[in-house]
Design a protein around this motif. Structure first.
Motif, PDB file in Angstrom:
ATOM      1  N   THR A  58       4.317   1.919 -11.756  1.00 20.75           N
ATOM      2  CA  THR A  58       2.916   1.891 -11.353  1.00 20.75           C
ATOM      3  C   THR A  58       2.608   3.119 -10.518  1.00 20.75           C
ATOM      4  O   THR A  58       3.314   3.427  -9.555  1.00 20.75           O
ATOM      5  CB  THR A  58       2.598   0.633 -10.524  1.00 20.75           C
ATOM      6  N   LEU A  59       1.566   3.840 -10.929  1.00 22.19           N
ATOM      7  CA  LEU A  59       1.105   4.994 -10.164  1.00 22.19           C
ATOM      8  C   LEU A  59      -0.109   4.548  -9.360  1.00 22.19           C
ATOM      9  O   LEU A  59      -1.037   3.971  -9.922  1.00 22.19           O
ATOM     10  CB  LEU A  59       0.706   6.131 -11.104  1.00 22.19           C
ATOM     11  N   VAL A  60      -0.086   4.808  -8.056  1.00 19.97           N
ATOM     12  CA  VAL A  60      -1.204   4.363  -7.231  1.00 19.97           C
ATOM     13  C   VAL A  60      -1.907   5.553  -6.603  1.00 19.97           C
ATOM     14  O   VAL A  60      -1.285   6.373  -5.924  1.00 19.97           O
ATOM     15  CB  VAL A  60      -0.738   3.413  -6.109  1.00 19.97           C
ATOM     16  N   GLU A  61      -3.220   5.630  -6.853  1.00 18.96           N
ATOM     17  CA  GLU A  61      -4.019   6.658  -6.214  1.00 18.96           C
ATOM     18  C   GLU A  61      -4.786   6.034  -5.048  1.00 18.96           C
ATOM     19  O   GLU A  61      -5.250   4.904  -5.145  1.00 18.96           O
ATOM     20  CB  GLU A  61      -5.030   7.241  -7.217  1.00 18.96           C
ATOM     21  N   GLY A  62      -4.903   6.751  -3.938  1.00 20.19           N
ATOM     22  CA  GLY A  62      -5.783   6.324  -2.854  1.00 20.19           C
ATOM     23  C   GLY A  62      -5.071   5.640  -1.711  1.00 20.19           C
ATOM     24  O   GLY A  62      -3.977   5.099  -1.837  1.00 20.19           O
ATOM     25  N   ALA A  63      -5.759   5.664  -0.563  1.00 16.62           N
ATOM     26  CA  ALA A  63      -5.234   5.028   0.637  1.00 16.62           C
ATOM     27  C   ALA A  63      -5.596   3.550   0.624  1.00 16.62           C
ATOM     28  O   ALA A  63      -6.474   3.123  -0.132  1.00 16.62           O
ATOM     29  CB  ALA A  63      -5.822   5.695   1.873  1.00 16.62           C
ATOM     30  N   VAL A  64      -4.906   2.773   1.462  1.00 12.98           N
ATOM     31  CA  VAL A  64      -5.242   1.367   1.603  1.00 12.98           C
ATOM     32  C   VAL A  64      -6.222   1.249   2.762  1.00 12.98           C
ATOM     33  O   VAL A  64      -5.862   1.481   3.917  1.00 12.98           O
ATOM     34  CB  VAL A  64      -3.982   0.528   1.885  1.00 12.98           C
ATOM     35  N   ALA A  65      -7.467   0.939   2.466  1.00 12.01           N
ATOM     36  CA  ALA A  65      -8.494   0.997   3.501  1.00 12.01           C
ATOM     37  C   ALA A  65      -9.218  -0.320   3.714  1.00 12.01           C
ATOM     38  O   ALA A  65      -9.935  -0.476   4.685  1.00 12.01           O
ATOM     39  CB  ALA A  65      -9.503   2.099   3.185  1.00 12.01           C
ATOM     40  N   ASN A  66      -9.094  -1.281   2.780  1.00  9.17           N
ATOM     41  CA  ASN A  66      -9.740  -2.568   3.020  1.00  9.17           C
ATOM     42  C   ASN A  66      -8.827  -3.731   2.627  1.00  9.17           C
ATOM     43  O   ASN A  66      -7.752  -3.536   2.053  1.00  9.17           O
ATOM     44  CB  ASN A  66     -11.103  -2.643   2.311  1.00  9.17           C
ATOM     45  N   ALA A  90      -2.759   8.410  -1.103  1.00  6.48           N
ATOM     46  CA  ALA A  90      -1.735   7.370  -1.145  1.00  6.48           C
ATOM     47  C   ALA A  90      -0.533   7.746  -0.290  1.00  6.48           C
ATOM     48  O   ALA A  90       0.105   6.903   0.315  1.00  6.48           O
ATOM     49  CB  ALA A  90      -1.295   7.134  -2.584  1.00  6.48           C
ATOM     50  N   VAL A  91      -0.235   9.052  -0.226  1.00 11.93           N
ATOM     51  CA  VAL A  91       0.966   9.493   0.482  1.00 11.93           C
ATOM     52  C   VAL A  91       0.736   9.622   1.985  1.00 11.93           C
ATOM     53  O   VAL A  91       1.586   9.266   2.800  1.00 11.93           O
ATOM     54  CB  VAL A  91       1.469  10.844  -0.091  1.00 11.93           C
ATOM     55  N   THR A  92      -0.432  10.139   2.375  1.00  7.93           N
ATOM     56  CA  THR A  92      -0.652  10.411   3.812  1.00  7.93           C
ATOM     57  C   THR A  92      -1.854   9.681   4.397  1.00  7.93           C
ATOM     58  O   THR A  92      -1.980   9.614   5.619  1.00  7.93           O
ATOM     59  CB  THR A  92      -0.907  11.915   4.052  1.00  7.93           C
ATOM     60  N   GLY A  93      -2.738   9.188   3.588  1.00  5.58           N
ATOM     61  CA  GLY A  93      -4.002   8.654   4.101  1.00  5.58           C
ATOM     62  C   GLY A  93      -5.132   9.633   3.831  1.00  5.58           C
ATOM     63  O   GLY A  93      -6.246   9.225   3.481  1.00  5.58           O
ATOM     64  N   THR A 126     -22.768  -6.347   3.022  1.00  4.60           N
ATOM     65  CA  THR A 126     -21.934  -7.536   3.213  1.00  4.60           C
ATOM     66  C   THR A 126     -21.402  -7.938   1.845  1.00  4.60           C
ATOM     67  O   THR A 126     -21.728  -7.327   0.842  1.00  4.60           O
ATOM     68  CB  THR A 126     -22.758  -8.690   3.808  1.00  4.60           C
ATOM     69  N   GLU A 127     -20.599  -8.955   1.824  1.00  2.00           N
ATOM     70  CA  GLU A 127     -20.027  -9.459   0.580  1.00  2.00           C
ATOM     71  C   GLU A 127     -19.277  -8.395  -0.213  1.00  2.00           C
ATOM     72  O   GLU A 127     -19.288  -8.373  -1.455  1.00  2.00           O
ATOM     73  CB  GLU A 127     -21.108 -10.116  -0.293  1.00  2.00           C
ATOM     74  N   VAL A 128     -18.701  -7.461   0.514  1.00  3.15           N
ATOM     75  CA  VAL A 128     -17.766  -6.504  -0.093  1.00  3.15           C
ATOM     76  C   VAL A 128     -16.492  -6.615   0.724  1.00  3.15           C
ATOM     77  O   VAL A 128     -16.529  -7.121   1.846  1.00  3.15           O
ATOM     78  CB  VAL A 128     -18.307  -5.052  -0.044  1.00  3.15           C
ATOM     79  N   PRO A 129     -15.376  -6.161   0.195  1.00  2.00           N
ATOM     80  CA  PRO A 129     -14.122  -6.266   0.972  1.00  2.00           C
ATOM     81  C   PRO A 129     -14.278  -5.631   2.349  1.00  2.00           C
ATOM     82  O   PRO A 129     -14.960  -4.615   2.497  1.00  2.00           O
ATOM     83  CB  PRO A 129     -13.117  -5.495   0.119  1.00  2.00           C
ATOM     84  N   GLU A 130     -13.651  -6.256   3.316  1.00  2.00           N
ATOM     85  CA  GLU A 130     -13.788  -5.777   4.690  1.00  2.00           C
ATOM     86  C   GLU A 130     -12.852  -4.596   4.961  1.00  2.00           C
ATOM     87  O   GLU A 130     -11.683  -4.618   4.564  1.00  2.00           O
ATOM     88  CB  GLU A 130     -13.465  -6.916   5.639  1.00  2.00           C
ATOM     89  N   LEU A 131     -13.380  -3.597   5.666  1.00  2.00           N
ATOM     90  CA  LEU A 131     -12.547  -2.435   5.985  1.00  2.00           C
ATOM     91  C   LEU A 131     -11.458  -2.834   6.979  1.00  2.00           C
ATOM     92  O   LEU A 131     -11.685  -3.640   7.872  1.00  2.00           O
ATOM     93  CB  LEU A 131     -13.394  -1.324   6.617  1.00  2.00           C
ATOM     94  N   LEU A 132     -10.280  -2.241   6.805  1.00  2.00           N
ATOM     95  CA  LEU A 132      -9.219  -2.415   7.799  1.00  2.00           C
ATOM     96  C   LEU A 132      -9.539  -1.513   8.997  1.00  2.00           C
ATOM     97  O   LEU A 132     -10.264  -0.539   8.855  1.00  2.00           O
ATOM     98  CB  LEU A 132      -7.867  -2.016   7.196  1.00  2.00           C
ATOM     99  N   PRO A 133      -8.998  -1.835  10.172  1.00  2.00           N
ATOM    100  CA  PRO A 133      -9.274  -0.987  11.344  1.00  2.00           C
ATOM    101  C   PRO A 133      -8.912   0.478  11.102  1.00  2.00           C
ATOM    102  O   PRO A 133      -9.528   1.378  11.642  1.00  2.00           O
ATOM    103  CB  PRO A 133      -8.389  -1.585  12.436  1.00  2.00           C
ATOM    104  N   LYS A 134      -7.902   0.687  10.278  1.00  2.00           N
ATOM    105  CA  LYS A 134      -7.523   2.055   9.943  1.00  2.00           C
ATOM    106  C   LYS A 134      -7.229   2.138   8.447  1.00  2.00           C
ATOM    107  O   LYS A 134      -6.902   1.123   7.829  1.00  2.00           O
ATOM    108  CB  LYS A 134      -6.255   2.476  10.697  1.00  2.00           C
ATOM    109  N   ALA A 135      -7.306   3.334   7.903  1.00  2.00           N
ATOM    110  CA  ALA A 135      -6.867   3.547   6.525  1.00  2.00           C
ATOM    111  C   ALA A 135      -5.402   3.977   6.557  1.00  2.00           C
ATOM    112  O   ALA A 135      -5.010   4.771   7.409  1.00  2.00           O
ATOM    113  CB  ALA A 135      -7.716   4.619   5.862  1.00  2.00           C
ATOM    114  N   HIS A 136      -4.609   3.413   5.656  1.00  2.00           N
ATOM    115  CA  HIS A 136      -3.168   3.646   5.708  1.00  2.00           C
ATOM    116  C   HIS A 136      -2.628   4.234   4.419  1.00  2.00           C
ATOM    117  O   HIS A 136      -3.130   3.911   3.339  1.00  2.00           O
ATOM    118  CB  HIS A 136      -2.427   2.322   5.944  1.00  2.00           C
TER     119      HIS A 136
END
Lengths: 180, 234, 551
Positions: A58-66, A90-93, A126-136
């Motif tokens: 699996t190739l993953v693009e993008g940071a984890v933000a929500n 995906a690698v650094t944020g 509203t009614e969209v995924p909630e953002l995490l305090p930080k993007a990881h």
């Protein structure tokens, strides 16, 4: 992974600009060779609703933000043999993580985008995924097996890594890990 | 008094260099490449970034090649599994220390840290990144300092002091709180003593000091100190 | 003043002191002053007058006897009766019973005999016995006779040989052979040559050097002059932290006295020897105790260490050959010269001769300053001299070597204390700090505490110590907050190894020691923290609930 059957490959698009997927497509004629060896089982460019089981790569693009993305990546990790962080987000944020230096960056970034700079009808969605305090970066949530940095990564490197893995070898990233 | 020579081994190759040469220059003169970052030809070695660390046979310690003079009979090892891992560690720690986002940086493609990460294969950083917010000073008419990108190599301080002879740049605080300051921690625009020579921007290995609206690939000049010194000594 | 005059001063002073039947020594060093030692001193002076015994009873101020937890401490000679926790109110009774009636007050005497019997005092032999403000007291105890012996009967080379024979090694922590260092400086080209005495004791909980300066300043000065004679130095600096006001005051006075007696100056004891000493004050950074950082600071620059080589012996202060020694090393010198290197080498072990001062603190019955022969076991120090753990608690670990020392478990208690043995198990001699830890402490928390200290004190020059330690600290923060992962333990191990090997100076090279040793000897506690989110000592995860509530 040298098998008669085609390798089951998936790609995931989290908080990223889709540039890394473009890069994947940018392999151009190399894609024809690749298509002989892989079967794309899940991807934003393929209409599959649920991440399937028994995925080889699996190739993953993008940071984890929500929170949805967090759940998604953990789900995919369980069903994947080899997980690859594709591209700087995906690698650094990278760019999605630029907000991390702000205090309460999840609220601040929404306010900036949907209130302060809104031309009409300012409101926070509203009614969209909630953002995490930080993007990881990915590896702060799940085990990542290989990393392909770059913004976007050169398509040659993407091809190199996939080809090496399909041939059962470990890619050597010296000279192939330029950020930015 | 004639200058003697020293014979030593670097990576198993016997080399002879003038007495007092550093390991780094002895290696370079013999075609052996040791990565560097805080080191700059023409400035006093700082020995801080640790990327040029080498092993010396018979001692358990590691030595910065840029600041260690050669000795007769020394056996230097510049490449080993351990050194490779430690050099990767240097880059990872620098990348995690402040905010390094290559894709939006003025120094993208002209950055020595980015280049090192690439060469050493630092494809990810094992540490959680430290997204801190450091002060940016753009009050000077052309020079900008963005401390978010600073790796504290002190090249700017040394070039300002040793080559330009002004020494308006220095360090304040210590440890992880170290910062490059201008004059007595003033705004750059308020500095009466900055000659605006721009050497700091020329030698900055990353995108921490740059000339506004100039492409960094054009601004940067790694050889400025060496060049000026060679002219002065003619 | 001629060399022979020193002997005359000594004889005169001994006669003068013999006129007294008793001598009351009140400890007025930094440990006892906060307990009211100066008031006690005054009370004794008044009490002896009140009882009319001032002619036969001398009241003197002295330096530390070592029993810092029971100050103010008072010693009455002859007989070395050590009174503990003396208050001005008790003074009258003591003078009445002990001096006038000749009945020592047993109930007020210090009762831990073992605290002294296992010690061997060479450096601290005068501590608690002489008045540090009177050079005559020092001379009467044989002070400056070693200097006289050097400049009248020995060649500089002869002095160096004597020091070599003694086997003395640097007491600053690294243990470099002192005689060898002296010959390096003596042979080095360049003039003038300098001597720097390191009195920048930056470790928390360590006070051996301060005590030495407060109790016997002239032993440091004499050691420096002898070293100057041996290596051919003209100028010396004592680098002392500004937070030691009493030690500074004592040293200033001592230097002035030495100048008056021409024990310092351009023509020492009319022999043509030239040597002067200046004090230099450190601003209180831990790293300023590193030898190249001291050089920078004495020169007036920021106290940053620099890479070695060049070593200070060849290129030190202003690029000139410089001898840097810890003050404890220097204070050993007069004894070595006086009694001979062979005499000194009889103490300790063959590879580590002599004694070492330790500041004994933490969860222990008799904290204080001790001087023990090298090779003594940790068990003897902790349980015999230190009297074991208070309140019936259980021994857990002992941290040897200050904030960058190693945490050693019970199984290593029979380890003999010497440089090599300590290094082998992951600790260091360091500044001589011994902190005893009982079962109420969490080892993860302990390692975190010392890492925090080193993060704060890192100068920031080199990447491993500046950035590496900061990351290690963040990992500890995570583990103690309940966010730890098993990978964190691996990351801690990897980064510690890197910081140890790749750092520029001793601070960074030793800073991970508490982490490395707790990982080695108390790994199960880390695993408990990470997997079960449990802290057996109940130190960690404390603020978890309150923080969760806030959010």
């Amino acid at each position: 992974m040298v098998t008669a059957e085609k390798a089951r490959v998936a790609t995931i698009w989290l908080s990223g600009c889709s540039g890394c997927h473009m890069t994947f497509l940018d392999q151009d004629e190399a894609l024809i060779d690749l298509a002989k060896k892989i079967q794309l089982v899940y991807s934003p460019i393929a209409d599959v609703k649920v991440f399937p089981e028994n995925v080889d790569v699996t190739l993953v693009e993008g940071a984890v933000a929500n929170d949805h993305q967090e759940e998604m990546i953990k789900f995919a990790r369980e069903r994947t043999k080899i997980l690859i962080s594709l591209g700087d987000c995906a690698v650094t944020g990278n760019v999605p993580a630029l907000r991390n230096a702000w205090v309460k960056s999840d609220e601040a970034v929404l306010k900036r985008a949907y209130i302060e700079t809104a031309d009409v009808n300012p409101q926070i969605p509203t009614e969209v995924p909630e953002l995490l305090p930080k993007a990881h970066p990915l590896h702060e949530f799940v085990k990542v097996d290989y990393y392909i940095p770059g913004c976007p990564p050169p398509s040659g490197v993407v091809n190199y890594v996939i080809t090496e893995l399909l041939a059962g070898r470990t890619p050597n990233m010296e000279g192939k890990s330029k950020y930015g | 008094m004639s200058i003697g020579t020293t014979t030593l081994k670097i990576d198993g190759i016997e080399v002879t260099v003038p007495e007092g040469t550093t390991i780094l220059n002895a290696a370079k003169a013999n075609g052996i490449n040791i990565p560097t970052l805080c080191y700059l030809e023409g400035l006093t070695p700082w020995g801080g970034c640790r990327i040029c660390m080498v092993e010396i046979h018979g001692t358990p310690k590691l030595f910065p090649a840029c600041a260690t003079p050669v000795n007769t009979g020394m056996e230097v090892i510049t490449q080993s599994e351990k050194l490779r891992e430690y050099r990767k560690m240097v880059v990872q720690l620098l990348l995690s220390e402040r905010t390094h986002v290559c894709s939006v940086c003025v120094a993208n493609n002209a950055c020595e840290l980015q280049k090192l990460a690439d060469e050493l294969g630092v494809d990810h950083v094992m540490f959680e990144r430290n997204w801190t917010s450091q002060e940016i000073d753009s009050t000077h008419k052309s020079l900008v300092i963005d401390r978010n990108r600073c790796i504290l190599c002190t090249r700017c301080i040394r070039v300002c002091d040793e080559i330009e002879g002004v020494h308006i740049l220095d360090l304040k605080n210590r440890g992880k709180d170290s910062q490059i300051i201008i004059d007595l921690d003033q705004k750059w625009g308020d500095s009466d003593y900055c000659t605006s020579c721009g050497k700091c921007a020329k030698v900055c290995p990353v995108g921490a000091i740059y000339v506004e609206s100039e492409a960094l690939s054009e601004t940067k000049d790694k050889h400025i100190a060496e060049f000026i010194l060679s002219r002065r000594n003619r | 003043m001629k060399p022979a005059d020193i002997q005359k001063i000594a004889e005169h002073e001994v006669d003068f002191q013999r006129a007294y039947k008793h001598r009351i020594n009140v400890c007025t060093s930094s440990g006892c002053v906060p307990f009211g030692a100066l008031k006690v001193l005054k009370a004794f002076e008044e009490a002896v007058k009140e009882f009319g015994v001032e002619k036969e009873c001398k009241v003197a101020r002295t330096g530390c006897v070592g029993t810092c937890s029971v100050g103010p401490a008072v010693i009455i000679e002859p007989g070395d009766y050590l009174y503990q926790s003396v208050t001005p109110e008790k003074v009258r009774e003591i003078v009445r019973d002990h001096i006038v009636l000749g009945l020592p007050m047993k109930e007020n005497l210090y009762s831990n005999e073992a605290f002294f019997t296992k010690q061997q005092r060479i450096v601290l032999k005068n501590a608690g016995k002489i008045d540090p403000h009177r050079v005559e007291d020092y001379i009467a105890m044989g002070g400056y006779s070693a200097l006289v012996k050097c400049i009248t009967r020995m060649t500089p080379q002869g002095v160096i040989e004597e020091v070599k024979d003694s086997g003395l090694r640097g007491r600053g922590g690294a243990g470099f052979p002192t005689g060898q260092k002296w010959s390096l400086v003596a042979r080095a080209h360049g003039s003038p040559k300098y001597i720097v005495a390191n009195l920048d004791e930056g470790d928390p909980g360590v006070f051996a050097n301060r005590t030495l300066a407060e109790a016997d300043p002239h032993s440091i000065i004499e050691g420096m002059v002898i070293a100057a004679y041996a290596v051919g130095a003209e100028k010396g600096y004592i680098y002392i932290r500004a937070e030691y006001p009493l030690a500074i005051q004592t040293l200033k006075l001592a230097l002035e006295q030495a100048r008056v007696l021409t024990l310092l100056g351009d023509n020492i004891l009319e022999t043509g020897l030239k040597f002067n000493i200046e004090l230099r004050f450190g601003a209180g950074a831990f790293v300023a105790g590193e030898e190249t950082a001291i050089l920078a600071s004495v020169e007036g620059r920021r106290a940053n260490p620099r890479p070695r080589p060049p070593y200070p012996a060849n290129s030190g202060l202003w690029g000139k050959p410089t001898l840097i020694q810890n003050v404890e090393t220097l204070a050993n010198i007069p004894n070595i010269v006086h009694y001979g290197g062979e005499w000194f080498a009889k103490y300790g072990t063959p590879r580590c001769t002599g004694t070492k001062c330790f500041s004994l603190t933490g969860k222990i019955n008799n904290p204080g300053l001790i001087e023990v022969p090298m090779g003594i076991t940790l068990r003897e120090v902790v349980f015999d001299i230190g009297g074991g753990i208070p309140d019936g608690r259980k021994f857990k670990a002992v941290l040897v070597g200050g904030p960058s020392g190693g945490c050693l478990p019970e199984t290593l208690l029979d380890l003999p204390i010497d440089y090599e043995a300590l290094t082998r198990v992951g600790a260091i001699m360091g500044s001589g700090g011994i902190v005893v830890i009982d079962d109420q402490s969490c080892m993860v928390d302990t390692a975190k505490f010392f890492t925090d200290f080193c993060v704060e004190e890192s100068c920031g020059r080199c990447n491993p110590c500046r950035a590496g330690l900061a990351r290690v600290k963040e990992i500890f923060d995570g583990i103690t907050k309940g966010e730890g992962k098993m990978e964190d333990i691996t990351t801690l191990e990897k980064s510690s190894g890197y910081i140890k090997e790749a750092s520029l100076c001793g601070l960074g090279q030793t800073a991970p020691n508490p982490v490395v040793t707790t990982l080695r000897y108390f790994r199960e506690e880390y695993v408990e923290h990470v997997v079960e989110k449990k802290c057996r000592a109940g130190r960690c995860f404390k603020n978890l609930n309150s923080e969760a509530n806030k959010q």
